[in-house]
Scaffold this motif. Structure first.
Motif, PDB file in Angstrom:
ATOM      1  N   UNK A   5      -6.685 -23.720  23.903  1.00 58.50           N
ATOM      2  CA  UNK A   5      -5.378 -23.724  23.213  1.00 58.50           C
ATOM      3  C   UNK A   5      -4.447 -23.936  23.955  1.00 58.50           C
ATOM      4  N   UNK A   6      -3.619 -25.219  24.079  1.00 61.95           N
ATOM      5  CA  UNK A   6      -2.417 -25.411  24.792  1.00 61.95           C
ATOM      6  C   UNK A   6      -1.143 -24.876  24.257  1.00 61.95           C
ATOM      7  N   UNK A   7      -0.629 -23.732  25.029  1.00 64.87           N
ATOM      8  CA  UNK A   7       0.564 -22.923  24.789  1.00 64.87           C
ATOM      9  C   UNK A   7       1.731 -24.030  24.467  1.00 64.87           C
ATOM     10  N   UNK A   8       1.796 -24.854  25.461  1.00 59.85           N
ATOM     11  CA  UNK A   8       2.901 -25.631  25.365  1.00 59.85           C
ATOM     12  C   UNK A   8       3.107 -26.588  23.838  1.00 59.85           C
ATOM     13  N   UNK A   9       1.693 -26.939  23.685  1.00 56.81           N
ATOM     14  CA  UNK A   9       1.886 -27.819  22.362  1.00 56.81           C
ATOM     15  C   UNK A   9       2.141 -26.864  21.176  1.00 56.81           C
ATOM     16  N   UNK A  13       5.018 -27.332  18.522  1.00 59.64           N
ATOM     17  CA  UNK A  13       4.921 -27.235  17.091  1.00 59.64           C
ATOM     18  C   UNK A  13       5.634 -26.327  16.269  1.00 59.64           C
ATOM     19  N   UNK A  14       5.787 -25.152  16.853  1.00 58.68           N
ATOM     20  CA  UNK A  14       6.745 -24.171  15.970  1.00 58.68           C
ATOM     21  C   UNK A  14       8.116 -24.529  16.352  1.00 58.68           C
ATOM     22  N   UNK A  35       1.899 -13.079  12.559  1.00 58.37           N
ATOM     23  CA  UNK A  35       0.451 -13.352  13.120  1.00 58.37           C
ATOM     24  C   UNK A  35      -0.227 -14.342  12.330  1.00 58.37           C
ATOM     25  N   UNK A  36      -0.124 -14.493  11.054  1.00 57.00           N
ATOM     26  CA  UNK A  36      -0.764 -15.249  10.168  1.00 57.00           C
ATOM     27  C   UNK A  36      -0.283 -16.513  10.313  1.00 57.00           C
ATOM     28  N   UNK A  37       1.116 -16.635  10.464  1.00 59.98           N
ATOM     29  CA  UNK A  37       1.794 -18.151  10.528  1.00 59.98           C
ATOM     30  C   UNK A  37       1.306 -18.605  11.910  1.00 59.98           C
ATOM     31  N   UNK A  38       1.201 -17.878  13.061  1.00 57.97           N
ATOM     32  CA  UNK A  38       0.950 -18.514  14.448  1.00 57.97           C
ATOM     33  C   UNK A  38      -0.571 -18.688  14.381  1.00 57.97           C
ATOM     34  N   UNK A  39      -1.219 -18.193  13.797  1.00 62.92           N
ATOM     35  CA  UNK A  39      -2.936 -18.156  13.786  1.00 62.92           C
ATOM     36  C   UNK A  39      -2.856 -19.786  13.224  1.00 62.92           C
ATOM     37  N   UNK A  40      -2.161 -20.009  11.950  1.00 62.98           N
ATOM     38  CA  UNK A  40      -2.395 -21.084  11.207  1.00 62.98           C
ATOM     39  C   UNK A  40      -1.601 -22.377  12.345  1.00 62.98           C
ATOM     40  N   UNK A  41      -0.718 -22.114  12.676  1.00 61.51           N
ATOM     41  CA  UNK A  41      -0.167 -23.182  13.854  1.00 61.51           C
ATOM     42  C   UNK A  41      -1.066 -23.362  15.199  1.00 61.51           C
ATOM     43  N   UNK A  45      -3.002 -26.835  15.992  1.00 61.38           N
ATOM     44  CA  UNK A  45      -2.716 -27.387  17.199  1.00 61.38           C
ATOM     45  C   UNK A  45      -4.191 -27.626  17.893  1.00 61.38           C
ATOM     46  N   UNK A  46      -5.133 -26.563  17.789  1.00 60.93           N
ATOM     47  CA  UNK A  46      -6.422 -26.559  18.372  1.00 60.93           C
ATOM     48  C   UNK A  46      -7.212 -27.754  17.731  1.00 60.93           C
ATOM     49  N   UNK A  47      -7.160 -28.031  16.384  1.00 64.08           N
ATOM     50  CA  UNK A  47      -7.644 -29.020  15.546  1.00 64.08           C
ATOM     51  C   UNK A  47      -7.229 -30.523  16.144  1.00 64.08           C
ATOM     52  N   UNK A  48      -5.804 -30.554  16.828  1.00 67.53           N
ATOM     53  CA  UNK A  48      -5.162 -31.569  17.185  1.00 67.53           C
ATOM     54  C   UNK A  48      -5.976 -31.833  18.646  1.00 67.53           C
ATOM     55  N   UNK A  49      -6.004 -31.134  19.296  1.00 66.03           N
ATOM     56  CA  UNK A  49      -6.417 -31.048  20.385  1.00 66.03           C
ATOM     57  C   UNK A  49      -8.316 -31.471  20.637  1.00 66.03           C
ATOM     58  N   UNK A  50      -8.738 -31.134  19.527  1.00 65.78           N
ATOM     59  CA  UNK A  50     -10.365 -31.502  19.498  1.00 65.78           C
ATOM     60  C   UNK A  50     -10.284 -32.918  19.200  1.00 65.78           C
ATOM     61  N   UNK A  51      -9.367 -33.274  18.087  1.00 65.96           N
ATOM     62  CA  UNK A  51      -9.388 -34.745  17.819  1.00 65.96           C
ATOM     63  C   UNK A  51      -9.088 -35.727  19.116  1.00 65.96           C
ATOM     64  N   UNK A  52      -7.991 -35.051  19.725  1.00 61.96           N
ATOM     65  CA  UNK A  52      -7.635 -35.692  20.936  1.00 61.96           C
ATOM     66  C   UNK A  52      -8.724 -36.091  22.018  1.00 61.96           C
ATOM     67  N   UNK A  53      -9.525 -34.873  22.003  1.00 63.75           N
ATOM     68  CA  UNK A  53     -10.646 -35.099  22.933  1.00 63.75           C
ATOM     69  C   UNK A  53     -11.672 -35.888  22.447  1.00 63.75           C
ATOM     70  N   UNK A  54     -12.258 -35.794  21.520  1.00 66.50           N
ATOM     71  CA  UNK A  54     -12.928 -36.736  20.894  1.00 66.50           C
ATOM     72  C   UNK A  54     -12.893 -38.263  20.940  1.00 66.50           C
TER      73      UNK A  54
END
Length: 84
Positions: A5-9, A13-14, A35-41, A45-54
């Motif tokens: 997970x990219x903390x800067x991203x 996003x926040x 905590x709930x909102x941060x987990x969703x964000x 972000x991780x989903x976006x990173x995975x898509x970018x990687x693929x």
């Protein structure tokens, strides 16, 4: 290939989400305290990173297809080839 997970991203996003409100600073604090909102964000972000990687490693091949072939999809063709 592990994707971290990219903390800067996440921070960007926040801030992007908070910018929609009259008091963005307060909303940023609220996000970080929830905590709930941060987990969703973080998940988004991780989903976006995975898509970018693929997309960065994908090899695209143009292949002319008829309209009918597109509608049938690869499953039908693969099934037909197995039966032969």
């Amino acid at each position: 290939h592990a994707i971290e997970l990219d903390a800067e991203r996440v921070k960007a996003r926040v801030e992007q989400l908070a910018a929609r409100y009259q008091s963005p600073e307060e909303v940023v604090q609220w996000f970080y305290q929830s905590q709930r909102e941060m987990q969703q964000i973080q998940q988004r972000v991780l989903g976006d990173q995975i898509i970018d990687h693929v997309l960065s490693i994908a090899q695209v091949e143009d292949k002319p297809l008829s309209y009918e072939e597109v509608l049938r999809g690869p499953q039908v063709k693969a099934f037909a080839e197995q039966k032969e």
